[in-house]
Design a protein around this motif. Structure first.
Motif, PDB file in Angstrom:
ATOM      1  N   VAL A  41       1.092  -1.107  -0.050  1.00 28.42           N
ATOM      2  CA  VAL A  41      -0.067  -0.404   0.313  1.00 28.42           C
ATOM      3  C   VAL A  41       1.185   1.301   0.299  1.00 28.42           C
ATOM      4  O   VAL A  41       1.574   1.163   1.180  1.00 28.42           O
ATOM      5  CB  VAL A  41      -1.245  -0.095   1.416  1.00 28.42           C
ATOM      6  CG1 VAL A  41      -1.694   1.613   1.031  1.00 28.42           C
ATOM      7  CG2 VAL A  41      -1.828  -1.466   1.249  1.00 28.42           C
ATOM      8  N   PHE A  42       1.190   2.291  -1.334  1.00 31.90           N
ATOM      9  CA  PHE A  42       1.691   3.489  -1.199  1.00 31.90           C
ATOM     10  C   PHE A  42       0.518   4.371  -1.112  1.00 31.90           C
ATOM     11  O   PHE A  42      -0.416   4.458  -1.592  1.00 31.90           O
ATOM     12  CB  PHE A  42       2.563   3.461  -2.506  1.00 31.90           C
ATOM     13  CG  PHE A  42       3.231   2.481  -2.718  1.00 31.90           C
ATOM     14  CD1 PHE A  42       4.709   2.377  -2.233  1.00 31.90           C
ATOM     15  CD2 PHE A  42       2.979   1.070  -3.802  1.00 31.90           C
ATOM     16  CE1 PHE A  42       5.418   0.966  -2.091  1.00 31.90           C
ATOM     17  CE2 PHE A  42       3.323  -0.392  -4.090  1.00 31.90           C
ATOM     18  CZ  PHE A  42       5.238  -0.060  -3.155  1.00 31.90           C
ATOM     19  N   THR A  93       4.766   4.040   2.776  1.00 25.99           N
ATOM     20  CA  THR A  93       4.510   2.766   2.289  1.00 25.99           C
ATOM     21  C   THR A  93       4.088   1.414   2.792  1.00 25.99           C
ATOM     22  O   THR A  93       4.873   1.689   4.596  1.00 25.99           O
ATOM     23  CB  THR A  93       5.905   2.181   2.068  1.00 25.99           C
ATOM     24  OG1 THR A  93       6.230   2.954   0.593  1.00 25.99           O
ATOM     25  CG2 THR A  93       5.266   0.558   1.186  1.00 25.99           C
ATOM     26  N   ALA A  94       3.519   0.856   3.078  1.00 28.36           N
ATOM     27  CA  ALA A  94       3.029  -0.632   4.315  1.00 28.36           C
ATOM     28  C   ALA A  94       2.704  -1.478   3.508  1.00 28.36           C
ATOM     29  O   ALA A  94       2.427  -1.729   2.519  1.00 28.36           O
ATOM     30  CB  ALA A  94       1.676  -0.057   5.048  1.00 28.36           C
ATOM     31  N   SER A  95       2.818  -2.477   4.168  1.00 25.03           N
ATOM     32  CA  SER A  95       2.558  -4.020   3.698  1.00 25.03           C
ATOM     33  C   SER A  95       0.612  -4.237   3.672  1.00 25.03           C
ATOM     34  O   SER A  95      -0.388  -3.525   4.322  1.00 25.03           O
ATOM     35  CB  SER A  95       3.346  -5.011   4.388  1.00 25.03           C
ATOM     36  OG  SER A  95       2.848  -6.615   4.078  1.00 25.03           O
ATOM     37  N   ALA A  96       0.189  -4.936   2.685  1.00 22.92           N
ATOM     38  CA  ALA A  96      -1.393  -5.413   2.290  1.00 22.92           C
ATOM     39  C   ALA A  96      -1.831  -6.378   3.544  1.00 22.92           C
ATOM     40  O   ALA A  96      -2.406  -5.718   3.753  1.00 22.92           O
ATOM     41  CB  ALA A  96      -1.689  -4.970   1.203  1.00 22.92           C
ATOM     42  N   SER A  97      -0.816  -6.703   3.749  1.00 21.06           N
ATOM     43  CA  SER A  97      -1.161  -7.474   4.935  1.00 21.06           C
ATOM     44  C   SER A  97      -0.638  -7.473   6.426  1.00 21.06           C
ATOM     45  O   SER A  97      -1.556  -8.099   7.524  1.00 21.06           O
ATOM     46  CB  SER A  97      -0.572  -8.361   4.990  1.00 21.06           C
ATOM     47  OG  SER A  97       1.042  -8.489   5.076  1.00 21.06           O
ATOM     48  N   ALA A  98       0.464  -6.355   6.343  1.00 18.57           N
ATOM     49  CA  ALA A  98      -0.076  -5.947   8.214  1.00 18.57           C
ATOM     50  C   ALA A  98      -1.045  -4.682   8.269  1.00 18.57           C
ATOM     51  O   ALA A  98      -2.167  -4.906   8.172  1.00 18.57           O
ATOM     52  CB  ALA A  98       0.940  -4.515   8.016  1.00 18.57           C
TER      53      ALA A  98
END
Length: 483
Positions: A236-237, A255-260
């Motif tokens: 996810v940006f 920026t983050a991981s979509a699963s976080a």
């Protein structure tokens, strides 16, 4: 050496994705998954904070802040470029008194569960800086002609200056992100995130995911605002705008991981530098408050933003009406991160040229010498505007994106990027006839020298030349794809 270079390139191409091996030749890809898209900027004068939604009815819906800060306007077209000339409709006007009576800012148009929603910020007529987020709703098929209902203010636990609400879905959950001041944190605005129980109601406790701390976020004002989300490859940006709304305005990236757990601030990493900022060479200043959309064929991501065409502003930037809506293609690095490049010059937007037989490599300039290289993270080095030829009818010239006025030209059969000196020799050397790709006439492109017919732009040992072509390998080396 020649053979070794090609085998290495073939291995790279096959590792990168689907490829076919030509009989007796190197690997080559089919036409790129994301072919070139071009636009002519600016799209809309005096339209700031642009937002575009591509709908299932075949239309793009566009809204933006108007200089009077007194209404919400919208237009639609079946193409992105068509929005530049589409008629504009006022769908809502500020209240004559009380809440929603001033500073109508940053509208966004979203389609959620079969209904249209517009998120916007507004002040009060008796307190124009009492900025808060509000929502409109319409059940009509066409939001330009439908009736809009005021759903009211988005209730936030902290009743302070707040604006720029946007919404997105990750992992089946719908989120709201916005900018807000918290006196306990300090002056300026931070970015917050919460889940939504319906399009106008947050659930749970919001979390602060970004605070302006870098020098580039605090020039003039301490600002994080205008969040805009794009997702790709499990990431996810969130682009956001920073600094004062003058030439210092720029984009950063979270920026983050979509699963976080997106509601854990530790899940988000911030860029150490702006990902998009003013550029003196192209004459673009204060690029920011962006959104993302996709091309008509759905194959390319498109960056939508506003900026100004001049650096110096007289008075308060908020009173300067000349922020313009602009487009350019958003590219992706090999590591899966977005590459915004630079705000390109007004006029036709540039493209990149990837090699037919080395699909991960692009024509680029390095110290003005034209080369063929992969992983060009300094994106603008590999972008060229295809413009009318400096010589000859029906020809083209390739102008550098980051050095306007510099063109790809041959010199002793080598290709360089050099400034147009106005001479007939330069004009002829920088002019080419665009041909159907010599190795792929359906999707590829080749460029034949204007003053040396029979010689084409081709790569050899990763450098660019104009050379005659006669063999299959020659034709492959002289074929490119626009991306």
């Amino acid at each position: 050496m020649r053979r070794r270079t090609f085998l290495a390139g073939a291995a790279t191409a096959m590792a990168a994705g689907p490829a076919v091996l030509a009989a007796g030749g190197p690997a080559h890809a089919a036409a790129p998954a994301s072919p070139a898209v071009t636009f002519t900027n600016p799209i809309a004068l005096q339209r700031a904070d642009p937002h575009i939604h591509k709908h299932t009815d075949g239309y793009y819906y566009f809204t933006a802040t108007v200089p009077a800060y007194d209404r919400i306007v919208m237009r639609r077209a079946t193409t992105l470029q068509g929005l530049s000339t589409a008629p504009e409709t006022t769908i809502w006007t500020k209240h004559s008194s009380g809440e929603m009576g001033a500073h109508i800012w940053a509208p966004e148009i979203h389609f959620i569960d079969g209904r249209w929603y517009v998120y916007f910020a507004a002040g009060a007529s008796n307190d124009i800086w009492k900025i808060r987020p509000y929502v409109l709703e319409s059940g009509s098929a066409n939001p330009l002609t439908g009736t809009w209902t005021e759903k009211g203010r988005i209730a936030l636990p902290l009743d302070t200056f707040s604006l720029d609400a946007t919404t997105f879905v990750v992992g089946g959950s719908r989120y709201l992100s916005w900018a807000q001041n918290d006196p306990a944190v300090g002056s300026g605005t931070n970015l917050y995130l919460a889940k939504l129980s319906n399009p106008w109601t947050i659930s749970g406790t919001p979390v602060r995911i970004s605070t302006p701390t870098h020098a580039w976020e605090t020039v003039g004002h301490r600002v994080n605002e205008g969040p805009a989300v794009i997702q790709r490859g499990g990431k996810v940006f969130m682009a956001f705008s920073a600094a004062a709304t003058d030439a210092n305005y720029c984009l950063g990236l979270l920026t983050a991981s979509a699963s976080a757990d997106l509601l854990n601030p530790a899940s988000w990493a911030k860029s150490s530098q702006p990902v998009f900022r003013s550029n003196d060479a192209t004459g673009q200043y204060g690029p920011g408050h962006n959104t993302f959309t996709v091309s008509e064929d759905g194959k390319s991501d498109v960056l939508v933003y506003h900026d100004r065409s001049y650096k110096d502003i007289s008075g308060d930037p908020l009173n300067d009406p000349n922020r313009r809506t602009r487009y350019q293609k958003l590219y992706w690095n090999a590591d899966g991160t977005p590459n915004f490049g630079i705000p390109v010059a007004d006029g036709v937007t540039p493209v990149r040229f990837s090699s037919y037989n080395f699909p991960d490599r692009f024509i680029r300039h390095w110290e003005y010498r034209a080369k063929l290289e992969p992983n060009v993270t300094n994106l603008a080095d590999s972008q060229f505007r295809v413009v009318a030829g400096l010589s000859g009818s029906g020809t083209v010239s390739l102008e550098s994106a980051n050095f306007p006025g510099y063109y790809l030209r041959h010199k002793n059969y080598e290709l360089w990027v050099e400034k147009n000196d106005g001479s007939a020799t330069f004009r002829n050397d920088a002019t080419f006839s665009r041909r159907a790709g010599l190795a792929d006439s359906a999707s590829g492109v080749s460029f034949e020298s204007y003053n040396f017919p029979g010689r084409y732009i081709r790569h050899y040992e990763n450098l660019m030349y104009i050379q005659p072509v006669s063999t299959t390998l020659d034709r492959q080396d002289a074929t490119y794809y626009s991306e």
